[in-house]
Every structure is written in structure tokens, then in C-alpha cells.
Design an enzyme around this catalytic site. Structure first.
Site, PDB file in Angstrom:
ATOM      1  N   HIS A 158       0.905  -1.119  -0.122  1.00  0.00           N
ATOM      2  CA  HIS A 158      -0.058   0.096   0.029  1.00  0.00           C
ATOM      3  C   HIS A 158       0.941   1.254  -0.056  1.00  0.00           C
ATOM      4  O   HIS A 158       1.965   1.396   0.775  1.00  0.00           O
ATOM      5  CB  HIS A 158      -0.894  -0.100   1.238  1.00  0.00           C
ATOM      6  N   LYS A 231      -3.102   2.454  13.777  1.00  0.00           N
ATOM      7  CA  LYS A 231      -1.593   2.393  13.686  1.00  0.00           C
ATOM      8  C   LYS A 231      -1.302   3.510  12.349  1.00  0.00           C
ATOM      9  O   LYS A 231      -0.052   3.932  12.334  1.00  0.00           O
ATOM     10  CB  LYS A 231      -0.956   1.135  13.432  1.00  0.00           C
ATOM     11  N   HIS A 447      -3.243 -12.656  -0.018  1.00  0.00           N
ATOM     12  CA  HIS A 447      -3.335 -13.273   1.204  1.00  0.00           C
ATOM     13  C   HIS A 447      -3.670 -14.728   1.089  1.00  0.00           C
ATOM     14  O   HIS A 447      -2.888 -15.790   0.822  1.00  0.00           O
ATOM     15  CB  HIS A 447      -4.284 -12.654   2.196  1.00  0.00           C
TER      16      HIS A 447
END
Length: 619
Positions: A158, A231, A447
């Protein structure tokens, strides 16, 4: 590197005897294969002249039942003027999905697929026992090439977290020194400088540290996607996220562009590492695409080592609650209508036209473990009627994304433009039907952890060679501990897997996060040099870089099957390994085909025995 006249080659200290020149002309390319594509002399974002852009087609378009239809005239837009740009039928998609769901829970099918996967694992172990030393010997024979100087692509990363913590920290401190008086944020109608923003938090540049930023995922983020998303905010402040890692803010994404360009420079310095960075389009308003393209073109955010993917967060429920959207179709129109307009008439969106030349596909992102309150079936409301606050299910998002992409790709192909692929986050968590939608619609997925629990789907992903970009360090912090990650199992069975970083800002420590990912995988799972090079080759095959670029990186025959597709001088993958993968896949496919043919013959025999027709040989 290819030398036309070997007898005067600068790499040779003396002139070559004429009778050896022909032999050398044959031997030279064997030893030195060109691996670097030619670099363009002009910047790709320079040519904004409307005269140099493709002409307007004069077409019109509108969305009907969630899918954009294209017409040869802007008026009237009806069946008589509609272009034939086919896309998957909704009823057919739902019927196929139901067949797939029935298939993956069928007992005999599960047993068959499980046994085939076990067989593939055992067969690979036998291959290693017999051929490991031969593979190593083949790699040692290749001059110059090793794991460090073969092409690798980070197939899942990303943009907003492509830098590491230390990099971001240094950039923030530099920005505070370099632009102390620049207005970076508007608070209650009053402009704030960067210094004032930090003063409001009682912080100075000296106070800042990696610990203060607190952006690294830790044990508290495990199975807590909400904490992980938090985060992304430096020092826990969303205002700093907006200033430093957003493209659309008061400074028009200036700082974010600078930091991305620094990451690009590092990739260019490493020479052999490449990335496919994800940028976000949310679908809240129609001008998002133009703003994003303007950001890229204005700040010249481009590198030959980087391609873009567009991620669409599945956040319709959030926008609906805030009254930013009336229905789901409005979100689809905001995402796709500007792309159709830029394809039909590039002059209407000049920056977007240039930017799209370097976009390779779409990604669908969000927390997959969120419960879905709706099952996608024929009774589901169409996008224009989806006005409730509940989020549409994953398969609903994916179908309408894919259907619109299919129409767009038909149109772009007609115009001679490159096309896009769908590469969603899939199988990280949540229900198994996400992987069914992924199998039916995706080019690659990111994933794919849940395939370890679904032998039928895992076998299908193997047979179809659907790419899986895996990020074990990311999974280790969020959903699955490192030692339980199925990557080594997938690799041994022959699934098309690659290693990727996902979010270096949250998970990595070094300046080369992709090498960090490979390094840890090699140490923990005892991967051989051949395994590592195979993963790197897979990453290039899965990536969205052009056919021409891949021909330089992997060899001119890379798209063929079997060892002929491999060029060990470029990939450092021995032909023995490529031949093994190709032969094993062919055997599995033949097994399925023979079973189908046998069943067809049995059916024909049964029909013949039941019919009143004369037997063969009788008249």
C-alpha cells in the site's frame, strides 16, 4: 549488453581472430542476456497537449442496474445505439457461485482434492531428494546472476505505508526544518503551519522518535483490525496522517508525493526491486479520480520500477450513514464513470488519461472478518435500490466491480489502450465464499490464507494457477502466527505464490522491506536458493508490468509453457524446476480431462443401451 561486432567489443582486450567471430556472435548472447528494458527519454507525464491525445469517439454512457452501458451516440441512449460490450450475467454468476459452494462441501470431492494435494506435496519432496543438487549446480553455472540481481516485484504493498518508520520520521523532521512557515492545515477557519500543529501536541522535532510515532503493529493488533487501522495515524493523530500520507489535503499531497518519490529512488538504486503500490479511490464523489491524477502528474510521481493499483475500500455503510451517498449505484458511478469518460474522450480528463497508462488493476480492501448481514442471491436489491445502511456482501462488491471493469476493458481494447485486472484482498479472514468469488473473478488475490482450510478451492486455485500474493509478516501481526502460515505448503504443491510486504510502515524495520520478507522466509522455512528465485519469478509473472518489460526480465518466451519459457540467465531458476512444475500441472489437468471423458463415454453407453436404435453393425 548485446554487442553487434564482437571483434571490436570493448569487453575484449584484443581484436578477435575473424574465424572466431561467428562463434563468438553465437556464444555472446548465451552468456550476456539483456535484462534492462530501454528507458524512455521523456517523462511520461509531460505530454498534456490535447492535440497529441486520441480523438473523442462521440460515444455516450449511462449506468443501468449497476453496470455502465456504452452507446454510439450521446442521444438517444437506448438499445438501438448500444455498443455490444458483453459482461457476465448476474443470474449466471449467482448460479455458478451456488454450484461452486455445493462443490466445496461435497464429501467425495473434498476427499479427492485433499488426496491430490497430499500427493503433490509428497511428489515435490521426492523431486527435491532427486534433483536438489542438480538445481544448485545449474545455478552455479550461470555467470553473474544470483538471488540479489534477479527481478522481484512486491505484488501487494500500500502506497500510504510503503516507507518504513525511520524513513517517515526523518522526513517529518526534515519537513519541519525545511517548511517551517508553510500552512499545512486549516483548523476552525485558521491556517496552521507544521510547527504550530506539533506545538498544539506539545512536541518539537527533537522529541520525535520511532517510539513516539507508534506506527508499528504489535501483539495488541492480533485479530484487532480496528487497532491496526489506528496505527496509520502518526502519534495517534489523524491530522498527521492527513498531512503526510494523503494525496488530497491543503498542500495537495505535496509531502506524500515527496516521500513516495524517495521510496521510488531507493527502488531505482536497488535496480532489481519493483513495487505495485495501491492508491485509494473511495467512490464518495465524482472528482476523486481527477484529483488523484492531478496529484501524480503535478508532482511527477512516476518510476519505471513502480506501477499503480487502485484500491476501493468496502465502506459504503460508512458513507451511507454520513449521508454522503444515496445508494450503492451512486458509489459505482463515482468509481467508474470518470474512467469511461477518459477512455471515450481523453481530452476531457487529460491528466487521468496519462495516469491510467500506469495503472494495472483494481483491488478491493477492508477487514474481511467483519460479519456480513446479507447473502448475495437473486433476491438481493440492485445497486440503485440498495439504500439501506448495511454494507453489501463481499461477493456483491466484487461482481459489480468486475462487471464494470469488463465493459471498460472491451472499450479500452477497441481504442488500443491497455486493460485492467481485478486483484482483490481475498481469503485473509472471514467466510470461505470470499475465495469462491475470488476464484471466479480475479486475476490474482492477496493473502489466500483460508485456502488451507478448503482443499477443493486450493486444488482449483492450483489448476487455474491463480496468483496469490502472500505477506507472512503482515499475517503474523494480524491473523496467523508465522509458523502456521501455509506459504511453504502452497509453494511445494505448485500454487502460484509470491512474497509481498503489505505495509512496511507497520511490519518492517529495514530500508529494503521486500528483501527483509525474503530473508525471514528463507531462515524460518529453510528455503533453498532455487525456491527463492522461483518465488521472485512468480512475482514478475503475477505482476502488471507490460509484456515487453517481462520479456526483458524473464526472457522472450516467458509466456510459453514448460522449460522453453525459462531463461536461467535472467531468472536464475533452473530448467529442471520449471520442467517439473509444468509436467506436474499437465498431469493433474490430464487426470481431470480423462475422468470427464470417461464419464461422457459411460453416459453415451447408457443412453445407447436404453434407446430403441439398432445396434452398431445392424441396419
Amino acid at each position: 549488453l548485446m554487442c553487434r561486432d564482437i571483434s571490436f567489443c570493448p569487453y575484449h582486450s584484443a581484436l578477435m581472430p575473424p574465424h572466431l567471430t561467428q562463434l563468438a556472435l553465437w556464444a555472446w548472447p548465451v552468456r550476456y542476456a539483456p535484462v534492462h528494458p530501454p528507458v524512455s527519454e521523456t517523462h511520461p507525464y509531460e505530454n498534456l497537449d490535447p492535440k497529441s491525445m486520441p480523438p473523442d469517439t462521440g460515444y455516450g454512457c449511462k449506468m443501468v442496474d449497476g453496470v455502465i452501458h456504452v452507446y454510439t451516440k450521446k442521444s438517444p441512449m437506448d438499445k438501438s445505439t448500444e455498443l455490444d460490450l458483453p459482461y457476465p450475467d448476474l443470474n449466471e454468476y449467482i448460479a455458478d457461485m451456488n454450484v461452486m459452494m455445493a462443490l466445496i462441501i461435497n464429501g467425495p470431492v473434498k476427499s479427492f482434492c485433499y488426496r491430490r494435494l497430499q500427493y503433490l506435496s509428497s511428489k515435490f519432496q521426492m523431486h527435491i531428494l532427486l534433483n536438489e543438487m542438480k538445481e544448485l549446480a545449474a545455478q552455479k553455472k550461470v555467470p553473474h546472476r544470483d538471488f540479489y540481481n534477479i527481478r522481484k516485484v512486491d505484488t501487494h504493498i500500500h502506497a500510504s505505508s510503503c516507507m518504513n518508520q525511520k524513513h517517515l520520521l526523518r522526513f517529518i523532521k526534515r519537513a519541519m526544518k525545511k517548511y517551517p512557515g508553510e500552512i499545512v492545515h486549516i483548523e476552525r477557519g485558521r491556517g496552521q503551519t507544521l510547527i504550530e500543529v506539533f506545538e498544539s501536541m506539545n512536541l518539537t522535532a527533537y522529541d520525535l522518535s520511532v517510539d513516539t510515532l507508534d506506527m508499528h503493529a504489535d501483539r495488541n493488533t492480533f485479530h484487532r483490525f480496528d487497532k491496526f487501522n489506528a496505527k496509520y495515524n502518526p502519534i495517534g493523530e489523524s491530522i498527521l496522517r492527513e498531512i503526510f500520507i494523503k494525496t488530497d489535503n491543503h498542500i495537495e499531497g505535496k509531502y506524500f508525493a515527496h516521500i513516495i518519490k524517495e521510496v521510488m529512488y531507493d527502488l531505482e538504486e536497488s535496480k532489481y526491486q519493483n513495487s505495485e503500490l495501491r492508491l485509494s479511490i473511495y467512490g464518495r464523489s465524482r472528482d476523486e479520480w481527477d484529483k488523484l491524477a492531478r496529484w501524480a502528474v503535478k508532482h511527477r510521481v512516476y518510476s519505471d520500477n513502480v506501477r499503480w493499483l487502485i484500491q476501493v475500500p468496502r465502506l459504503y455503510d460508512v458513507y451511507q450513514t454520513k449521508k454522503q451517498l444515496a445508494n450503492f449505484q451512486e458509489m459505482l458511478e463515482n468509481i467508474f464513470m470518470p474512467l469511461f469518460e477518459a477512455t471515450m474522450n481523453p481530452c476531457s480528463h487529460p491528466e487521468l488519461h496519462l495516469f491510467l497508462e500506469h495503472v494495472v488493476g483494481f483491488d478491493s480492501v477492508d477487514d474481511e472478518s467483519k460479519p456480513e448481514h446479507h447473502i448475495f442471491n437473486l433476491d438481493s436489491p440492485l445497486p440503485a435500490n440498495w439504500t439501506e445502511e448495511d454494507n453489501p456482501p463481499y461477493s456483491y462488491y466484487l461482481y459489480y466491480t468486475y462487471a464494470n471493469m469488463t465493459v471498460l476493458n472491451h472499450l479500452r481494447r477497441r481504442r488500443g489502450f491497455h486493460t485492467f485486472v481485478l486483484r482483490p484482498h481475498c481469503g485473509e479472514a472471514g467466510p470461505i465464499h470470499h475465495l469462491v468469488s475470488g476464484f471466479m473473478l480475479s486475476e490474482n488475490i492477496s493473502h489466500g490464507l483460508l485456502l488451507r482450510k478448503a482443499p477443493v478451492l486450493q486444488y482449483l486455485y492450483y489448476l487455474a494457477q491463480i496468483g496469490i500474493a502472500m505477506s507472512p509478516l503482515s499475517n503474523n501481526s494480524l491473523f496467523l502466527s508465522y509458523h502456521r502460515n501455509p506459504l511453504p505448503e502452497y509453494l511445494s504443491r505448485g500454487l502460484m505464490v509470491s512474497l509481498s510486504t503489505d505495509d512496511p510502515l507497520q511490519f518492517h524495520f529495514t530500508k529494503e522491506p521486500l528483501m527483509e520478507e525474503y530473508s525471514i522466509a528463507a531462515q524460518v522455512w529453510k528455503l533453498s536458493s532455487c525456491d527463492m528465485c522461483e518465488l521472485a519469478r512468480n512475482s514478475v509473472l503475477m505482476s502488471g508490468f507490460s509484456h515487453k518489460v517481462k520479456s526483458y526480465w524473464l526472457g522472450p518466451n516467458y509466456s510459453k509453457e514448460g522449460p522453453v519459457s525459462n531463461d536461467i540467465r535472467r531468472t536464475n531458476v533452473p530448467d529442471i524446476r520449471v520442467a517439473y512444475r509444468s509436467e506436474t500441472l499437465s498431469e493433474e489437468l490430464n487426470l481431470i480431462i480423462q475422468a470427464v471423458r470417461t464419464e461422457e463415454l459411460d453416459t453415451i453407453d447408457e443412453e445407447d443401451s436404453l434407446s430403441m436404435a439398432p445396434l452398431p453393425g445392424q441396419h
